[in-house]
Design a protein around this motif. Structure first.
Motif, PDB file in Angstrom:
ATOM      1  N   THR A  76       0.854  -1.214   0.103  1.00 54.71           N
ATOM      2  CA  THR A  76       0.010  -0.201   0.017  1.00 54.71           C
ATOM      3  C   THR A  76       0.856   1.271  -0.024  1.00 54.71           C
ATOM      4  OG1 THR A  76      -0.228   0.316   2.356  1.00 54.71           O
ATOM      5  CG2 THR A  76      -1.646  -1.271   1.520  1.00 54.71           C
ATOM      6  N   PRO A  77       0.478   2.276  -0.014  1.00 55.99           N
ATOM      7  CA  PRO A  77       1.262   3.689  -0.110  1.00 55.99           C
ATOM      8  C   PRO A  77       1.934   3.762   1.075  1.00 55.99           C
ATOM      9  CG  PRO A  77      -0.906   4.112  -1.441  1.00 55.99           C
ATOM     10  CD  PRO A  77      -0.835   2.616  -0.829  1.00 55.99           C
ATOM     11  N   ASP A  78       1.450   3.332   2.197  1.00 53.66           N
ATOM     12  CA  ASP A  78       1.711   3.556   3.582  1.00 53.66           C
ATOM     13  C   ASP A  78       2.947   2.283   3.840  1.00 53.66           C
ATOM     14  OD1 ASP A  78       0.429   5.638   4.047  1.00 53.66           O
ATOM     15  OD2 ASP A  78      -1.297   4.494   4.608  1.00 53.66           O
ATOM     16  N   THR A  79       2.937   1.234   3.074  1.00 51.26           N
ATOM     17  CA  THR A  79       4.030   0.265   3.486  1.00 51.26           C
ATOM     18  C   THR A  79       5.354   0.348   3.343  1.00 51.26           C
ATOM     19  OG1 THR A  79       2.190  -1.476   2.576  1.00 51.26           O
ATOM     20  CG2 THR A  79       4.445  -2.347   2.908  1.00 51.26           C
ATOM     21  N   HIS A  80       6.218   0.270   4.422  1.00 55.48           N
ATOM     22  CA  HIS A  80       7.612   0.344   4.342  1.00 55.48           C
ATOM     23  C   HIS A  80       8.199  -1.036   4.051  1.00 55.48           C
ATOM     24  CE1 HIS A  80      11.312   2.706   4.930  1.00 55.48           C
ATOM     25  NE2 HIS A  80      11.873   1.342   5.261  1.00 55.48           N
ATOM     26  N   ILE A  81       8.719  -1.424   2.843  1.00 52.37           N
ATOM     27  CA  ILE A  81       9.241  -2.704   2.580  1.00 52.37           C
ATOM     28  C   ILE A  81      10.636  -2.874   3.108  1.00 52.37           C
ATOM     29  CG2 ILE A  81       9.972  -4.337   0.707  1.00 52.37           C
ATOM     30  CD1 ILE A  81       6.944  -4.099   0.818  1.00 52.37           C
ATOM     31  N   VAL A  82      11.039  -3.849   4.047  1.00 52.65           N
ATOM     32  CA  VAL A  82      12.509  -3.961   3.959  1.00 52.65           C
ATOM     33  C   VAL A  82      13.001  -5.512   3.275  1.00 52.65           C
ATOM     34  CG1 VAL A  82      14.088  -4.696   5.868  1.00 52.65           C
ATOM     35  CG2 VAL A  82      12.394  -3.223   6.217  1.00 52.65           C
ATOM     36  N   LEU A  95      14.378  -5.981  -5.820  1.00 50.60           N
ATOM     37  CA  LEU A  95      13.153  -5.516  -5.479  1.00 50.60           C
ATOM     38  C   LEU A  95      12.771  -4.262  -5.195  1.00 50.60           C
ATOM     39  CD1 LEU A  95      10.072  -6.087  -4.341  1.00 50.60           C
ATOM     40  CD2 LEU A  95      11.142  -6.734  -2.369  1.00 50.60           C
ATOM     41  N   LEU A  96      14.017  -3.709  -4.331  1.00 51.57           N
ATOM     42  CA  LEU A  96      13.881  -2.291  -3.995  1.00 51.57           C
ATOM     43  C   LEU A  96      14.003  -1.233  -5.376  1.00 51.57           C
ATOM     44  CD1 LEU A  96      16.107  -2.271  -0.860  1.00 51.57           C
ATOM     45  CD2 LEU A  96      13.816  -2.535  -1.169  1.00 51.57           C
ATOM     46  N   TRP A  97      14.752  -1.637  -6.437  1.00 48.62           N
ATOM     47  CA  TRP A  97      14.774  -1.037  -7.817  1.00 48.62           C
ATOM     48  C   TRP A  97      13.570  -0.891  -8.183  1.00 48.62           C
ATOM     49  CZ3 TRP A  97      14.309  -2.749 -12.593  1.00 48.62           C
ATOM     50  CH2 TRP A  97      14.586  -2.295 -13.667  1.00 48.62           C
ATOM     51  N   THR A  98      12.685  -2.093  -8.183  1.00 52.21           N
ATOM     52  CA  THR A  98      11.519  -2.280  -8.924  1.00 52.21           C
ATOM     53  C   THR A  98      10.486  -1.254  -8.062  1.00 52.21           C
ATOM     54  OG1 THR A  98      11.901  -4.440  -9.543  1.00 52.21           O
ATOM     55  CG2 THR A  98       9.609  -3.776  -9.730  1.00 52.21           C
ATOM     56  N   LEU A  99      10.668  -1.274  -6.965  1.00 55.98           N
ATOM     57  CA  LEU A  99       9.716  -0.272  -6.114  1.00 55.98           C
ATOM     58  C   LEU A  99      10.113   1.186  -6.437  1.00 55.98           C
ATOM     59  CD1 LEU A  99       9.942  -1.872  -2.463  1.00 55.98           C
ATOM     60  CD2 LEU A  99       7.917  -1.947  -3.944  1.00 55.98           C
ATOM     61  N   GLY A 103       7.740   4.221  -8.242  1.00 58.36           N
ATOM     62  CA  GLY A 103       7.483   5.352  -7.566  1.00 58.36           C
ATOM     63  C   GLY A 103       7.366   5.251  -5.992  1.00 58.36           C
ATOM     64  N   HIS A 104       7.360   4.000  -5.718  1.00 57.93           N
ATOM     65  CA  HIS A 104       7.142   3.653  -4.166  1.00 57.93           C
ATOM     66  C   HIS A 104       8.768   3.635  -3.641  1.00 57.93           C
ATOM     67  CE1 HIS A 104       4.966   1.997  -0.643  1.00 57.93           C
ATOM     68  NE2 HIS A 104       6.475   1.421  -0.383  1.00 57.93           N
ATOM     69  N   LYS A 105       8.635   4.838  -2.729  1.00 55.95           N
ATOM     70  CA  LYS A 105      10.122   5.153  -1.941  1.00 55.95           C
ATOM     71  C   LYS A 105      10.375   4.783  -0.606  1.00 55.95           C
ATOM     72  CE  LYS A 105      10.456   8.823  -5.456  1.00 55.95           C
ATOM     73  NZ  LYS A 105      11.644   8.237  -6.328  1.00 55.95           N
ATOM     74  N   GLU A 137      -2.807   0.154  -7.399  1.00 55.75           N
ATOM     75  CA  GLU A 137      -2.507   0.510  -8.538  1.00 55.75           C
ATOM     76  C   GLU A 137      -1.254   1.197  -8.814  1.00 55.75           C
ATOM     77  OE1 GLU A 137      -4.671  -0.437 -11.203  1.00 55.75           O
ATOM     78  OE2 GLU A 137      -6.683  -0.799  -9.983  1.00 55.75           O
ATOM     79  N   ILE A 138      -0.478   0.649  -9.777  1.00 61.26           N
ATOM     80  CA  ILE A 138       0.789   1.153 -10.346  1.00 61.26           C
ATOM     81  C   ILE A 138       1.202   1.519 -11.447  1.00 61.26           C
ATOM     82  CG2 ILE A 138       1.691  -0.555  -8.072  1.00 61.26           C
ATOM     83  CD1 ILE A 138       2.869  -2.205 -10.381  1.00 61.26           C
ATOM     84  N   ALA A 139       1.960   2.379 -11.678  1.00 63.92           N
ATOM     85  CA  ALA A 139       2.534   2.720 -12.879  1.00 63.92           C
ATOM     86  C   ALA A 139       4.022   3.037 -12.938  1.00 63.92           C
ATOM     87  CB  ALA A 139       1.654   4.179 -13.244  1.00 63.92           C
ATOM     88  N   ILE A 140       4.700   2.988 -13.959  1.00 60.92           N
ATOM     89  CA  ILE A 140       6.230   3.334 -14.060  1.00 60.92           C
ATOM     90  C   ILE A 140       6.219   4.912 -13.975  1.00 60.92           C
ATOM     91  CG2 ILE A 140       8.238   3.192 -15.400  1.00 60.92           C
ATOM     92  CD1 ILE A 140       7.091   0.618 -14.862  1.00 60.92           C
ATOM     93  N   ALA A 141       7.192   5.185 -12.911  1.00 61.75           N
ATOM     94  CA  ALA A 141       7.122   6.525 -12.285  1.00 61.75           C
ATOM     95  C   ALA A 141       7.915   7.469 -13.372  1.00 61.75           C
ATOM     96  CB  ALA A 141       8.091   6.707 -10.944  1.00 61.75           C
ATOM     97  N   ASP A 142       7.899   8.686 -13.686  1.00 63.00           N
ATOM     98  CA  ASP A 142       8.422   9.640 -14.544  1.00 63.00           C
ATOM     99  C   ASP A 142       9.833   9.353 -14.417  1.00 63.00           C
ATOM    100  OD1 ASP A 142       6.164  10.154 -15.738  1.00 63.00           O
ATOM    101  OD2 ASP A 142       5.773  11.944 -14.651  1.00 63.00           O
ATOM    102  N   ASP A 143      10.230   9.468 -13.033  1.00 61.34           N
ATOM    103  CA  ASP A 143      11.869   9.532 -12.624  1.00 61.34           C
ATOM    104  C   ASP A 143      12.419   8.042 -12.351  1.00 61.34           C
ATOM    105  OD1 ASP A 143      10.347   8.928 -10.367  1.00 61.34           O
ATOM    106  OD2 ASP A 143      11.425  10.416  -9.100  1.00 61.34           O
ATOM    107  N   ALA A 144      11.710   7.388 -12.994  1.00 63.10           N
ATOM    108  CA  ALA A 144      12.250   5.866 -12.809  1.00 63.10           C
ATOM    109  C   ALA A 144      13.895   5.851 -13.068  1.00 63.10           C
ATOM    110  CB  ALA A 144      11.289   4.590 -13.608  1.00 63.10           C
ATOM    111  N   PRO A 145      14.528   4.948 -12.331  1.00 61.79           N
ATOM    112  CA  PRO A 145      15.910   4.804 -12.528  1.00 61.79           C
ATOM    113  C   PRO A 145      16.313   3.948 -13.438  1.00 61.79           C
ATOM    114  CG  PRO A 145      15.239   3.756 -10.238  1.00 61.79           C
ATOM    115  CD  PRO A 145      14.145   4.569 -10.880  1.00 61.79           C
ATOM    116  N   MET A 146      15.895   4.206 -14.748  1.00 56.25           N
ATOM    117  CA  MET A 146      15.843   2.784 -15.655  1.00 56.25           C
ATOM    118  C   MET A 146      16.558   3.703 -17.037  1.00 56.25           C
ATOM    119  SD  MET A 146      13.008   0.368 -16.367  1.00 56.25           S
ATOM    120  CE  MET A 146      11.742   1.645 -16.785  1.00 56.25           C
TER     121      MET A 146
END
Length: 268
Positions: A76-82, A95-99, A103-105, A137-146
């Motif tokens: 979710t937008p509030d989840t902090h993934i470790v 996984l972290l790069w994919t996040l 746009g999930h930071k 719902e997800i989308a590729i971020a405009d500032d995706a590090p790709m």
């Protein structure tokens, strides 16, 4: 949770496990996951993060597939993934790069992964953790590090992009051939991913990573594109670069794409 550092030590994570916003995702092998994982951690097969289709299996899966994966881990937008793994940080970094790409930071890397956690004598569980699926719902971020092959080609020779090749030296020189053509992207700097791990500290990121990279010519003053063969090893080097504050992107097509394209420039 906003104060949780990007690089998280096992002793820092342990007291955070009671927070519902924290979600540990373990990308260890299934056998290692079921033999003992961090209590509450979800097991995620690394294949879920890859397109898996030749000639560039390391590219992102479809947005539909990525959405399924992120919902399955309850994002979710509030989840902090470790993220953690059992091999020094490649799959956790992926996984972290994919996040970051979506746009999930809110995320952290467990420094040293399960090796460090176990050697610290911290609790383990053998229960298979399940979580309620989210409806994110997800989308590729405009500032995706790709970055893509064509973009790299356009910038070669312009001194505004460094290429960090995370493969082995024999892959870099072309002595070991794992594509139609061997060698490296012109001007690429070779620093194998394992050189950034400290075997004396449970494969944690080496404490002198910045100085080590600067000695090779990677100092973060120029944008960096990192790659390997399938953007597994380079997911870790992307993570290290990010932790140092470097402007770094990843080339997910990596050598499996570049070395199989007929007209990409190659040095040996």
């Amino acid at each position: 949770m906003s104060e949780v550092p990007l690089i998280l030590e096992p002793e820092q994570l342990a007291p955070l496990l009671e927070h519902e916003e924290i979600r540990v995702v373990d990308l260890s092998s299934p056998a290692n996951y079921f033999a003992g994982h961090i209590p509450g951690a979800i097991g995620l097969p690394f294949q879920a993060l890859l397109a898996g289709t030749p000639p560039a299996p390391g590219k992102l899966p479809s947005l539909e597939r990525l959405t399924e994966v992120m919902r399955a881990i309850g994002l979710t937008p509030d989840t902090h993934i470790v993220a953690c793994d059992d091999e020094g940080g490649g799959w956790a970094g992926r996984l972290l790069w994919t996040l970051e790409v979506i746009g999930h930071k809110k995320y952290s890397y467990l420094n040293g992964g399960m090796i460090a956690w176990k050697n610290a004598g911290l609790p383990l569980s053998t229960e298979d953790t399940t979580v309620a699926a989210s409806d994110i719902e997800i989308a590729i971020a405009d500032d995706a590090p790709m970055i893509e092959a064509e973009q790299i080609q356009q910038r070669l020779g312009h001194n505004d992009l460094q290429v960090w090749d995370a493969r082995s030296p024999t892959e870099y020189t072309g002595e070991r051939l794992v594509a139609m053509r061997g060698g490296h992207i012109p001007g690429a700097i070779n620093c194998e991913w394992t050189q950034l791990m400290d075997p004396q500290r449970d494969l944690r990121i080496r404490t002198d990573a910045r100085e080590f990279l600067e000695a090779l010519g990677i100092d973060g003053k120029t944008e960096i594109a990192t790659h390997c063969q399938s953007h597994h090893r380079s997911a870790f080097t992307w993570l290290v670069g990010k932790s140092l504050g470097f402007p770094i992107k990843a080339y997910p097509g990596s050598w499996s794409e570049w070395g199989n394209l007929p007209n990409t420039p190659i040095e040996q």
